[in-house]
Design a protein around this motif. Structure first.
Motif, PDB file in Angstrom:
ATOM      1  N   ALA A  44       0.842  -1.204   0.000  1.00  0.00           N
ATOM      2  CA  ALA A  44       0.000   0.000   0.000  1.00  0.00           C
ATOM      3  C   ALA A  44       0.871   1.245   0.000  1.00  0.00           C
ATOM      4  O   ALA A  44       1.889   1.306   0.677  1.00  0.00           O
ATOM      5  N   LYS A  45       0.452   2.231  -0.786  1.00  0.00           N
ATOM      6  CA  LYS A  45       1.134   3.534  -0.848  1.00  0.00           C
ATOM      7  C   LYS A  45       0.077   4.620  -0.749  1.00  0.00           C
ATOM      8  O   LYS A  45      -1.045   4.450  -1.234  1.00  0.00           O
ATOM      9  N   MET A  46       0.463   5.743  -0.166  1.00  0.00           N
ATOM     10  CA  MET A  46      -0.444   6.884  -0.133  1.00  0.00           C
ATOM     11  C   MET A  46      -0.376   7.602  -1.479  1.00  0.00           C
ATOM     12  O   MET A  46       0.696   7.773  -2.064  1.00  0.00           O
ATOM     13  N   TRP A  47      -1.541   8.017  -1.960  1.00  0.00           N
ATOM     14  CA  TRP A  47      -1.675   8.814  -3.174  1.00  0.00           C
ATOM     15  C   TRP A  47      -2.434  10.066  -2.766  1.00  0.00           C
ATOM     16  O   TRP A  47      -3.588   9.974  -2.346  1.00  0.00           O
ATOM     17  N   GLY A  48      -1.785  11.196  -2.849  1.00  0.00           N
ATOM     18  CA  GLY A  48      -2.399  12.424  -2.360  1.00  0.00           C
ATOM     19  C   GLY A  48      -2.549  12.327  -0.855  1.00  0.00           C
ATOM     20  O   GLY A  48      -1.952  11.462  -0.205  1.00  0.00           O
ATOM     21  N   PRO A  49      -3.374  13.187  -0.277  1.00  0.00           N
ATOM     22  CA  PRO A  49      -3.494  13.216   1.181  1.00  0.00           C
ATOM     23  C   PRO A  49      -4.374  12.132   1.784  1.00  0.00           C
ATOM     24  O   PRO A  49      -4.288  11.864   2.975  1.00  0.00           O
ATOM     25  N   SER A  50      -5.213  11.449   0.946  1.00  0.00           N
ATOM     26  CA  SER A  50      -6.201  10.562   1.567  1.00  0.00           C
ATOM     27  C   SER A  50      -6.528   9.276   0.814  1.00  0.00           C
ATOM     28  O   SER A  50      -7.451   8.561   1.193  1.00  0.00           O
ATOM     29  N   MET A  51      -5.814   8.963  -0.254  1.00  0.00           N
ATOM     30  CA  MET A  51      -6.093   7.730  -0.991  1.00  0.00           C
ATOM     31  C   MET A  51      -4.978   6.719  -0.738  1.00  0.00           C
ATOM     32  O   MET A  51      -3.802   7.050  -0.814  1.00  0.00           O
ATOM     33  N   ILE A  52      -5.374   5.480  -0.458  1.00  0.00           N
ATOM     34  CA  ILE A  52      -4.432   4.383  -0.302  1.00  0.00           C
ATOM     35  C   ILE A  52      -4.503   3.571  -1.595  1.00  0.00           C
ATOM     36  O   ILE A  52      -5.556   3.040  -1.941  1.00  0.00           O
ATOM     37  N   GLY A  53      -3.382   3.522  -2.322  1.00  0.00           N
ATOM     38  CA  GLY A  53      -3.375   2.865  -3.618  1.00  0.00           C
ATOM     39  C   GLY A  53      -2.452   1.659  -3.645  1.00  0.00           C
ATOM     40  O   GLY A  53      -1.545   1.524  -2.817  1.00  0.00           O
ATOM     41  N   PHE A  54      -2.689   0.800  -4.639  1.00  0.00           N
ATOM     42  CA  PHE A  54      -1.931  -0.451  -4.794  1.00  0.00           C
ATOM     43  C   PHE A  54      -1.507  -0.583  -6.242  1.00  0.00           C
ATOM     44  O   PHE A  54      -2.334  -0.551  -7.147  1.00  0.00           O
ATOM     45  N   GLY A  55      -0.189  -0.743  -6.456  1.00  0.00           N
ATOM     46  CA  GLY A  55       0.336  -0.803  -7.809  1.00  0.00           C
ATOM     47  C   GLY A  55       0.191   0.556  -8.477  1.00  0.00           C
ATOM     48  O   GLY A  55      -0.275   1.516  -7.863  1.00  0.00           O
ATOM     49  N   LYS A  56       0.616   0.642  -9.724  1.00  0.00           N
ATOM     50  CA  LYS A  56       0.406   1.884 -10.468  1.00  0.00           C
ATOM     51  C   LYS A  56       0.562   1.630 -11.956  1.00  0.00           C
ATOM     52  O   LYS A  56       1.114   0.617 -12.375  1.00  0.00           O
ATOM     53  N   TYR A  57       0.039   2.572 -12.723  1.00  0.00           N
ATOM     54  CA  TYR A  57       0.167   2.521 -14.176  1.00  0.00           C
ATOM     55  C   TYR A  57       0.245   3.948 -14.696  1.00  0.00           C
ATOM     56  O   TYR A  57      -0.130   4.901 -13.998  1.00  0.00           O
ATOM     57  N   HIS A  58       0.755   4.089 -15.905  1.00  0.00           N
ATOM     58  CA  HIS A  58       0.846   5.395 -16.550  1.00  0.00           C
ATOM     59  C   HIS A  58      -0.193   5.432 -17.667  1.00  0.00           C
ATOM     60  O   HIS A  58      -0.220   4.558 -18.524  1.00  0.00           O
ATOM     61  N   TYR A  59      -1.048   6.448 -17.627  1.00  0.00           N
ATOM     62  CA  TYR A  59      -2.077   6.586 -18.656  1.00  0.00           C
ATOM     63  C   TYR A  59      -1.784   7.804 -19.527  1.00  0.00           C
ATOM     64  O   TYR A  59      -1.108   8.741 -19.102  1.00  0.00           O
ATOM     65  N   LYS A  60      -2.275   7.756 -20.759  1.00  0.00           N
ATOM     66  CA  LYS A  60      -2.198   8.910 -21.656  1.00  0.00           C
ATOM     67  C   LYS A  60      -3.473   8.918 -22.489  1.00  0.00           C
ATOM     68  O   LYS A  60      -3.782   7.947 -23.176  1.00  0.00           O
ATOM     69  N   TYR A  61      -4.221  10.014 -22.378  1.00  0.00           N
ATOM     70  CA  TYR A  61      -5.478  10.155 -23.110  1.00  0.00           C
ATOM     71  C   TYR A  61      -5.229  10.766 -24.485  1.00  0.00           C
ATOM     72  O   TYR A  61      -4.180  11.392 -24.723  1.00  0.00           O
ATOM     73  N   ALA A  62      -6.208  10.623 -25.366  1.00  0.00           N
ATOM     74  CA  ALA A  62      -6.113  11.195 -26.710  1.00  0.00           C
ATOM     75  C   ALA A  62      -5.928  12.714 -26.641  1.00  0.00           C
ATOM     76  O   ALA A  62      -5.306  13.309 -27.521  1.00  0.00           O
ATOM     77  N   SER A  63      -6.441  13.335 -25.584  1.00  0.00           N
ATOM     78  CA  SER A  63      -6.318  14.786 -25.402  1.00  0.00           C
ATOM     79  C   SER A  63      -4.885  15.211 -25.113  1.00  0.00           C
ATOM     80  O   SER A  63      -4.568  16.395 -25.126  1.00  0.00           O
ATOM     81  N   GLY A  64      -4.020  14.220 -24.794  1.00  0.00           N
ATOM     82  CA  GLY A  64      -2.642  14.527 -24.435  1.00  0.00           C
ATOM     83  C   GLY A  64      -2.413  14.516 -22.930  1.00  0.00           C
ATOM     84  O   GLY A  64      -1.284  14.479 -22.461  1.00  0.00           O
ATOM     85  N   HIS A  65      -3.506  14.564 -22.156  1.00  0.00           N
ATOM     86  CA  HIS A  65      -3.380  14.505 -20.690  1.00  0.00           C
ATOM     87  C   HIS A  65      -2.829  13.142 -20.304  1.00  0.00           C
ATOM     88  O   HIS A  65      -3.280  12.115 -20.794  1.00  0.00           O
ATOM     89  N   GLU A  66      -1.825  13.139 -19.415  1.00  0.00           N
ATOM     90  CA  GLU A  66      -1.243  11.883 -18.974  1.00  0.00           C
ATOM     91  C   GLU A  66      -0.808  11.985 -17.525  1.00  0.00           C
ATOM     92  O   GLU A  66      -0.682  13.067 -16.966  1.00  0.00           O
ATOM     93  N   GLY A  67      -0.619  10.830 -16.911  1.00  0.00           N
ATOM     94  CA  GLY A  67      -0.173  10.806 -15.532  1.00  0.00           C
ATOM     95  C   GLY A  67      -0.091   9.389 -15.007  1.00  0.00           C
ATOM     96  O   GLY A  67      -0.285   8.425 -15.748  1.00  0.00           O
ATOM     97  N   ASP A  68       0.203   9.280 -13.729  1.00  0.00           N
ATOM     98  CA  ASP A  68       0.268   7.987 -13.057  1.00  0.00           C
ATOM     99  C   ASP A  68      -0.904   7.879 -12.098  1.00  0.00           C
ATOM    100  O   ASP A  68      -1.336   8.882 -11.517  1.00  0.00           O
TER     101      ASP A  68
END
Length: 142
Positions: A44-68
């Motif tokens: 488990a890892k913290m994502w932002g101030p209040s989300m507990i996340g597991f694993g991760k992936y990198h996304y990229k939308y057709a609009s060009g917006h991308e992130g993890d």
């Protein structure tokens, strides 16, 4: 340019859970921590101030917006517990019919408490979401 707020960070997951005000929500958060960890195999890892996340992936939308983003996660919020699954995963709607008491948003499923849901269906939702994102983003899902 848009700055993503929900980023992986080094805040302590256990410390975050210990600071959850409601003893029942805190207990549910520990139960969810066990379930998500067991099903995903990720720490488990913290994502932002209040989300507990597991694993991760990198996304990229057709609009060009991308992130993890985390593959799956949860947040023991004051009003309800938010469960984060992949939007667009085809098995989700069918699984939610057997899930128990919940409401839904685009990517979130909201529950009041773990006792309201079927934990086996939760495990299926987690596994289906992780599998879906690994197939959709094969080179970046970890």
């Amino acid at each position: 340019m848009y700055e993503l707020k929900t980023k992986e960070n080094n805040q302590s997951v256990l410390e975050f859970i210990e600071n959850v005000e409601s003893p029942k929500k805190r207990e549910d958060a520990y139960r969810l921590l066990d379930i998500f960890s067991d099903v995903t195999g990720y720490k488990a890892k913290m994502w932002g101030p209040s989300m507990i996340g597991f694993g991760k992936y990198h996304y990229k939308y057709a609009s060009g917006h991308e992130g993890d983003a985390p593959l799956v996660g949860f947040s023991p919020r004051k009003a309800k517990i938010s469960l984060y699954f992949a939007p667009g995963e085809s098995k989700r709607d069918e699984l939610l019919k057997r899930f128990g008491k919940h409401t839904t948003g685009k990517a979130c499923v909201y529950i009041n408490k773990v006792a309201d849901i079927d934990e086996e269906v939760l495990k299926e939702l987690i596994a289906a979401s992780v599998e879906f994102l690994r197939e959709l983003y094969p080179s970046t899902a970890e």
